[in-house]
Enzyme design. Structure first.
Site, PDB file in Angstrom:
ATOM      1  CE  LYS A 149      -0.402   0.042   5.054  1.00  0.00           C
ATOM      2  NZ  LYS A 149      -1.316   0.090   6.204  1.00  0.00           N
ATOM      3  NE  ARG A 164      -6.630   0.401  11.116  1.00  0.00           N
ATOM      4  CZ  ARG A 164      -5.354   0.208  10.788  1.00  0.00           C
ATOM      5  NH1 ARG A 164      -4.514   1.224  10.764  1.00  0.00           N
ATOM      6  NH2 ARG A 164      -4.910  -0.994  10.503  1.00  0.00           N
ATOM      7  CG  HIS A 208      -3.226  -3.919  12.144  1.00  0.00           C
ATOM      8  ND1 HIS A 208      -2.343  -4.388  11.206  1.00  0.00           N
ATOM      9  CD2 HIS A 208      -2.712  -2.749  12.597  1.00  0.00           C
ATOM     10  CE1 HIS A 208      -1.335  -3.524  11.082  1.00  0.00           C
ATOM     11  NE2 HIS A 208      -1.535  -2.527  11.931  1.00  0.00           N
ATOM     12  NE  ARG A 215      -2.009  -7.968   7.883  1.00  0.00           N
ATOM     13  CZ  ARG A 215      -2.551  -8.248   9.066  1.00  0.00           C
ATOM     14  NH1 ARG A 215      -3.103  -9.427   9.293  1.00  0.00           N
ATOM     15  NH2 ARG A 215      -2.554  -7.345  10.028  1.00  0.00           N
ATOM     16  CE1 TYR A 263      11.037  32.128   1.512  1.00  0.00           C
ATOM     17  CE2 TYR A 263      11.466  29.763   1.484  1.00  0.00           C
ATOM     18  CZ  TYR A 263      11.073  30.921   0.829  1.00  0.00           C
ATOM     19  OH  TYR A 263      10.714  30.876  -0.486  1.00  0.00           O
ATOM     20  CB  CYS A 317      12.977  26.151   0.313  1.00  0.00           C
ATOM     21  SG  CYS A 317      14.226  27.221   1.074  1.00  0.00           S
ATOM     22  CG  ASP A 324      10.506  23.952  -5.232  1.00  0.00           C
ATOM     23  OD1 ASP A 324       9.642  23.056  -5.275  1.00  0.00           O
ATOM     24  OD2 ASP A 324      10.236  25.164  -5.328  1.00  0.00           O
TER      25      ASP A 324
END
Length: 389
Positions: free
Chosen positions: A52, A150, A179, A235, A279, A326, A328
């Site tokens: 997943k 859950r 689980h 699993r 920044y 930042c 990028d």
């Protein structure tokens, strides 16, 4: 007005440009095969490899295809769309969709030959109706809640649910599972409690005189540290990729990290003493120093929490990330006497000259878990694959 015609070479040009990006993920398929073999031998039972979340950032389709090629027994995904993508890519091994389902998804799951998690009597009826409408039997795994809170029927209330599933005219029960909530804590008694609740629920099959389906409970933590949870199938998720669920725990098995993340220096400058970097000016050198810029940022999934906390490898030396990361890019300090050239390799996760930065190290520095580091590495980063069959 008609849209402009797309140039026939546009997709090829886009792909070529994409592949030129200096930041990239490298996935070692041989490491995956090694880890699968090691985990299977340790557990002594078949494996459902969990792929997943884009195979934990490693690439859903390439990883799914490779695991099938090296003999994995089953695959586990979270959502319908992940299972469909694997089927459309030619993956034919059994695939369990582990997330909750609703409405029209039941029909889609059946039509794509995906095993369905049935987590309540209402979900059972939903799947039965879809199967009857299609005239095609549904393959299901029953979900029992033993302490995660859950999805799934509480173990103490499992009797009527299991009885209804056994009596279903349209559902074939392929498995029953739960689980583990605290299996990454080897000293916790919670896992033993969950196991006992699960086995009590499974005993309803014997009381009904029905064949026992495949029982599975162990995630990566259960597989590594709780052998009684191995049952009929395990699993593994994060351990399959050679990463530990908890950064503080060493691996009890010789697993190999399958993913490395690397980039290159795109800029080098001397930053004078007292001149803030990035920044907000949150980091300022106290001596003249040399700073490099690396073209990856939080827009790629590299955590902003690593600002002035993380490290990278440059020419075999650990160098601190300085200033705020930042969107990028980020900067790293290579020191007053450090040396680097444009296009020098920068390792964010992986090895260089005998030194290593593990995914677990990155998670610890960012104050999070290794899972989050891996799955947040998004599709803006090209992936390349080595090894394999």
């Amino acid at each position: 007005m008609s849209p402009p015609a797309r140039h026939p070479d546009a997709e090829r040009v886009t792909a070529d440009v994409f592949q030129q990006r200096p930041t990239r993920i490298r996935v070692d398929l041989d490491a995956l095969a090694h880890n699968l073999k090691t985990l299977r031998a340790h557990a002594g039972v078949p494996v459902m490899a969990v792929v997943k979340a884009n195979a934990y950032g490693h690439g859903l389709v390439p990883v799914g295809r490779h695991l099938q090629a090296v003999g994995v027994e089953q695959l586990g995904v979270a959502f319908l769309e992940e299972g469909v993508a694997l089927r459309q890519a030619g993956v034919t091994v059994p695939i369990l969709v582990m997330g909750g389902i609703f409405g029209p998804q039941a029909s889609e799951l059946i039509q794509h030959d995906l095993m369905i998690t049935v987590s309540s009597l209402d979900k059972l009826r939903l799947v039965e109706a879809a199967a009857e409408a299609l005239g095609r039997r549904a393959q299901v795994h029953l979900k029992i809640d033993t302490g995660m809170e859950r999805i799934g029927v509480h173990a103490r209330n499992a009797g009527p649910f299991i009885e209804a599933a056994v009596a279903s005219a349209w559902c074939d029960i392929r498995g029953i599972y739960s689980h583990l909530a605290r299996a990454d804590e080897p000293d916790s008694p919670a896992t033993a409690q969950q196991l006992e609740r699960f086995l009590d629920a499974c005993a309803h099959f014997e009381r009904l005189g029905a064949p026992m389906p495949q029982r599975h409970l162990a995630n990566s933590g259960g597989l590594l540290w709780f052998p009684r949870t191995h049952l009929d199938l395990v699993r593994p998720g994060i351990a399959l990729y050679g990463v530990m669920p908890d950064p503080a725990l060493p691996s009890p098995l010789p697993l190999r990290p399958a993913l490395s993340l690397r980039s290159q220096v795109v800029y080098f400058k001397v930053v004078p003493k007292g001149h803030p970097v990035s920044y907000g000016g949150t980091w300022t050198p106290d001596v003249d120093t040399r700073v490099i810029t690396v073209p990856i940022g939080y827009g790629d999934g590299w955590p902003r929490a690593l600002s002035s906390r993380g490290e990278v490898l440059v020419r075999g030396h650990r160098r601190p990330i300085v200033g705020r990361i930042c969107m990028d890019q980020f900067m790293a300090d290579i020191g007053p006497d450090g040396s680097a050239w444009n296009e020098d390799e920068v390792i964010l996760i992986g090895e260089q000259d005998g030194h290593a930065i593990r995914c677990e190290d990155v998670a610890a520095a960012a104050g999070t878990i290794p899972y989050e580091i891996l799955v947040n590495l998004n599709l803006r980063i090209p992936r390349e694959y080595t090894g394999g069959v």
